[in-house]
Design a protein around this motif. Sequence first.
Motif, short mmCIF file in Angstrom:
data_model
loop_
_atom_site.label_atom_id
_atom_site.label_comp_id
_atom_site.label_asym_id
_atom_site.label_seq_id
_atom_site.Cartn_x
_atom_site.Cartn_y
_atom_site.Cartn_z
N GLY A 189 2.57 48.77 10.89
CA GLY A 189 1.83 47.58 10.45
C GLY A 189 2.37 46.30 11.05
O GLY A 189 1.63 45.31 11.16
N GLU A 190 3.64 46.31 11.47
CA GLU A 190 4.22 45.09 12.03
C GLU A 190 3.53 44.67 13.32
O GLU A 190 3.46 43.48 13.64
CB GLU A 190 5.72 45.30 12.30
CG GLU A 190 6.57 45.52 11.06
CD GLU A 190 6.52 46.98 10.59
OE1 GLU A 190 5.82 47.79 11.26
OE2 GLU A 190 7.16 47.28 9.55
N HIS A 192 0.26 44.91 14.11
CA HIS A 192 -0.95 44.17 13.78
C HIS A 192 -0.61 42.83 13.13
O HIS A 192 -1.29 41.82 13.37
CB HIS A 192 -1.83 44.99 12.85
CG HIS A 192 -2.57 46.10 13.54
ND1 HIS A 192 -3.66 45.87 14.36
CD2 HIS A 192 -2.38 47.44 13.53
CE1 HIS A 192 -4.11 47.02 14.84
NE2 HIS A 192 -3.34 47.99 14.35
N GLU A 193 0.42 42.83 12.31
CA GLU A 193 0.82 41.58 11.65
C GLU A 193 1.25 40.55 12.68
O GLU A 193 0.87 39.36 12.59
CB GLU A 193 1.96 41.87 10.67
CG GLU A 193 2.36 40.66 9.82
CD GLU A 193 1.24 40.17 8.95
OE1 GLU A 193 1.18 38.94 8.72
OE2 GLU A 193 0.41 40.99 8.52
N ARG A 196 -1.83 39.22 14.41
CA ARG A 196 -2.57 38.27 13.58
C ARG A 196 -1.88 36.91 13.57
O ARG A 196 -2.54 35.86 13.63
CB ARG A 196 -2.70 38.82 12.15
CG ARG A 196 -3.82 39.80 11.97
CD ARG A 196 -4.10 40.05 10.50
NE ARG A 196 -2.97 40.72 9.85
CZ ARG A 196 -2.85 42.04 9.72
NH1 ARG A 196 -3.80 42.82 10.20
NH2 ARG A 196 -1.81 42.57 9.12
N VAL A 197 -0.57 36.92 13.50
CA VAL A 197 0.18 35.65 13.51
C VAL A 197 -0.06 34.90 14.82
O VAL A 197 -0.17 33.67 14.84
CB VAL A 197 1.69 35.93 13.30
CG1 VAL A 197 2.50 34.65 13.53
CG2 VAL A 197 1.93 36.45 11.89
N TRP A 202 -9.80 40.25 15.63
CA TRP A 202 -9.88 41.64 15.16
C TRP A 202 -10.32 42.57 16.28
O TRP A 202 -9.77 43.66 16.45
CB TRP A 202 -10.86 41.73 14.00
CG TRP A 202 -11.07 43.15 13.52
CD1 TRP A 202 -10.30 43.83 12.63
CD2 TRP A 202 -12.10 44.06 13.96
NE1 TRP A 202 -10.79 45.11 12.47
CE2 TRP A 202 -11.89 45.27 13.27
CE3 TRP A 202 -13.16 43.95 14.84
CZ2 TRP A 202 -12.72 46.38 13.45
CZ3 TRP A 202 -13.99 45.05 15.03
CH2 TRP A 202 -13.77 46.25 14.35
N ARG A 205 -7.53 43.13 18.73
CA ARG A 205 -6.51 44.03 18.18
C ARG A 205 -7.00 45.48 18.23
O ARG A 205 -6.22 46.39 18.50
CB ARG A 205 -6.17 43.64 16.75
CG ARG A 205 -5.50 42.28 16.60
CD ARG A 205 -4.79 42.15 15.26
NE ARG A 205 -5.66 42.42 14.14
CZ ARG A 205 -6.41 41.51 13.52
NH1 ARG A 205 -6.39 40.23 13.95
NH2 ARG A 205 -7.18 41.83 12.50
#
Length: 296
Positions: A189-190, A192-193, A196-197, A202, A205
């Motif tokens: 998950g890091e 994608h996080e 996003r930052v 979307w 990604r």
Amino acid sequence: MTGRVARSHRRAGWLFLAPTLAALALVALWPLLRTLFFSITDATLDDPTHYGFVWLDNFIDVARDPQWWRAVENTLVFTIVSVALETLLGLAIALLLNGAIPGRGVLRAAILVPWSIPVVVSAKIWEWLLHDQFGIINRLLIDLHLIDKGVAWTADPSLALGVVIFVDVWITTPFMVLLILAGLQLIPGEIHEAARVDGVSWWKRLTSITLPMLRVPIGVAVLFRTLDALRMFDLSYVLGGNGDPTMTMTIYARNQLVSFQELGYGSAASTWVFLLIALIAIVIIGAIRLDRTSIR
């Protein structure tokens, strides 16, 4: 000393594998060898002990039969269309279920219901739903004024194969969802996080992170589904019977073997099915390079 330990480990490994290898030889290798043997004979099913060798004549006769090539065409169309739709729908549903949505656990369980029902049972359910006189699908279409009278979906040669594909997509999409969702769970998950930052959209990604990291899970799912679709028998046989519009390679082989009692000819047709499926499997594995990719 190290070499002795390594040899001991290898012997132990083969001993543990021996029961499995013996079972595979009994249930897979022996029937395959028998099929190959009968494929070069003129044996019949009513008396398989009396036969003569015809060598490659059965294979040539199968290759010259227009009905065989119609079955090959139906099988390839069914496989390409159904697997493509199942992959796209499976990816979309897996992405949805992987997100933080209300009732995600219930939805994950519910999505497996079509796949958990035996294929023959599902085929009979849809056969009644699509019945031209009593089926609820025709009744709904008539009530919506989309058609004037009931449509014989499985009896119309122009619609029968499409119906088989539709039902197969309904049954097997959950399988694709399961495998793709498992692949999504392995993506940290890091990543994608961080994207996003950084303000990555979307779609970016999805195309730059998610899909490349899902190449192996999707490839495995496509491989399994393709092999399963190429040897499809039960769904098409229940919905379309022996009709040419829905005849697959396995139905053709079954007809020659059981209906016409031609053990040699039917075995040759079955061998053709095996060879074509093996060839397509090798092409798919080479195309997605599964043998050179490791899942991390």
